[in-house]
Design an enzyme around this catalytic site. Sequence first.
Site, PDB file in Angstrom:
ATOM      1  CB  SER A 105      45.757  42.480  37.432  1.00  0.00           C
ATOM      2  OG  SER A 105      46.062  41.634  38.049  1.00  0.00           O
ATOM      3  CG  HIS A 141      48.685  49.850  39.973  1.00  0.00           C
ATOM      4  ND1 HIS A 141      48.400  49.752  38.533  1.00  0.00           N
ATOM      5  CD2 HIS A 141      48.796  48.850  40.802  1.00  0.00           C
ATOM      6  CE1 HIS A 141      48.582  48.321  38.676  1.00  0.00           C
ATOM      7  NE2 HIS A 141      48.672  47.972  39.923  1.00  0.00           N
TER       8      HIS A 141
HETATM    9  P1  M7G Z   1      47.657  44.943  40.168  1.00  0.00           P
HETATM   10  O1  M7G Z   1      49.104  44.722  40.664  1.00  0.00           O
HETATM   11  O2  M7G Z   1      47.499  45.391  38.889  1.00  0.00           O
HETATM   12  O3  M7G Z   1      47.085  43.604  40.059  1.00  0.00           O
HETATM   13  O4  M7G Z   1      47.134  45.618  41.328  1.00  0.00           O
HETATM   14  P2  M7G Z   1      46.338  42.501  41.301  1.00  0.00           P
HETATM   15  O5  M7G Z   1      44.614  42.770  41.325  1.00  0.00           O
HETATM   16  O6  M7G Z   1      46.482  41.230  40.638  1.00  0.00           O
HETATM   17  O7  M7G Z   1      47.161  42.616  42.726  1.00  0.00           O
HETATM   18  C1  M7G Z   1      45.737  46.419  41.229  1.00  0.00           C
HETATM   19  C2  M7G Z   1      45.335  46.848  42.535  1.00  0.00           C
HETATM   20  O8  M7G Z   1      44.367  47.672  42.375  1.00  0.00           O
HETATM   21  C3  M7G Z   1      44.875  45.636  43.293  1.00  0.00           C
HETATM   22  O9  M7G Z   1      45.260  45.647  44.750  1.00  0.00           O
HETATM   23  C4  M7G Z   1      43.373  45.543  43.289  1.00  0.00           C
HETATM   24  O10 M7G Z   1      42.943  45.276  44.395  1.00  0.00           O
HETATM   25  C5  M7G Z   1      43.161  47.033  43.183  1.00  0.00           C
HETATM   26  N1  M7G Z   1      41.836  47.542  42.548  1.00  0.00           N
HETATM   27  C6  M7G Z   1      41.422  47.010  41.497  1.00  0.00           C
HETATM   28  N2  M7G Z   1      40.414  47.534  41.103  1.00  0.00           N
HETATM   29  C7  M7G Z   1      39.224  47.141  40.106  1.00  0.00           C
HETATM   30  C8  M7G Z   1      40.033  48.736  42.105  1.00  0.00           C
HETATM   31  C9  M7G Z   1      39.038  49.417  42.006  1.00  0.00           C
HETATM   32  O11 M7G Z   1      38.042  49.680  41.406  1.00  0.00           O
HETATM   33  N3  M7G Z   1      39.423  50.405  43.160  1.00  0.00           N
HETATM   34  C10 M7G Z   1      40.371  50.224  44.045  1.00  0.00           C
HETATM   35  N4  M7G Z   1      40.502  51.427  44.944  1.00  0.00           N
HETATM   36  N5  M7G Z   1      41.120  49.567  44.009  1.00  0.00           N
HETATM   37  C11 M7G Z   1      41.333  48.568  42.844  1.00  0.00           C
END
Ligand code: M7G
Length: 306
Positions: A241, A246
């Site tokens: 996303s 990461h």
């Molecule tokens: P992704 O694979 O880009 O997308 O993972 P997804 O959200 O569809 O899995 C991003 C990851 O970062 C996810 O596991 C989110 O829960 C986590 N995440 C997103 N935000 C906005 C934050 C944040 O502000 N702090 C932390 N610690 N994690 C976040």
Amino acid sequence: MLPQKPPVFPDGEQILAVPQDKHASCFWMGWTGLRGCERIGLSGEGTDAVVILEKTPFQEEKIPDLLKKAMKAELQMQNDIYCTFYLSPPPELSEIKATVVYPATEKHIQKYLRHEVHLIRETWEDYQNITLPFIQSQSFSIQWVYNILEKKAETERIVHENPDPSNGFVLVPDLKWNQNQLDDLYLVAVVHRRDIKSLRDLTAEHLPLLRNVLQEGKEAIAKRFGVPGSQLRIYLHYQPSYYHLHVHFTAAGHDAPGSSVERAHLLADVIDNLAMDSTFYQKRALTFPLRADEPLFKKFQEAGKV
Ligand code: M7G
């Protein structure tokens, strides 16, 4: 100044508190942390918010208490030796985790609505002709990532950091994990360098970085939480996303959202693939799910690829 009693809930709605500090990517809700916050109703008062309510997993040690203190036990059905009840536990044993995104963009809102899902098979050419231009045209903010890297948010939550600008990263508990129990353990490692959007950009050049994340991430989690590397699922999402590299660390026994075959790529496999062929991810087709309402899905449709 901290208010002396919990906020009033007008119209029976829950009131959520969000910080006005633009750098704070986390938010406070409810009583104890209400500080410098503005209040929004669930309807958003003109600005949209996404509010995700989740029942948190049971904590094993609290179960005896829960059974003893349940205020009400309503028998739903009984048949021979089988019966089901609805229990109403006291508030301290019936926590609900609320995640708030505020202000929420249209993309945030769409992300959490239910839509039909399609699996896309993206070739390297599709990536260059469809996906990459799409990513570059988007302005989906990754400010929360920069806030972590620049120590403007979540500083006290950092579990491990390797400060090297090329091969370093910061490991923090994921937004999805409240850290109350290890069953749904979820951490995320955010790399310091800002030029890697996703799996597609990775080459053998990034192997030292990826090996650091894998090795140091496992060690830090074992040390802090006592969970060995063999009980961790360590993977990248494609598509992510957020287009800043990461890595997800989740408890192997936890069915974390996005840990299924169509989205998760185990970091150990990614490392092996790159060690065998530096341009592995610039050659092979990758499959990923897209919801029918997503703009990227529309781009693949327009290109006649769906
Ligand atoms: P992704 O694979 O880009 O997308 O993972 P997804 O959200 O569809 O899995 C991003 C990851 O970062 C996810 O596991 C989110 O829960 C986590 N995440 C997103 N935000 C906005 C934050 C944040 O502000 N702090 C932390 N610690 N994690 C976040």
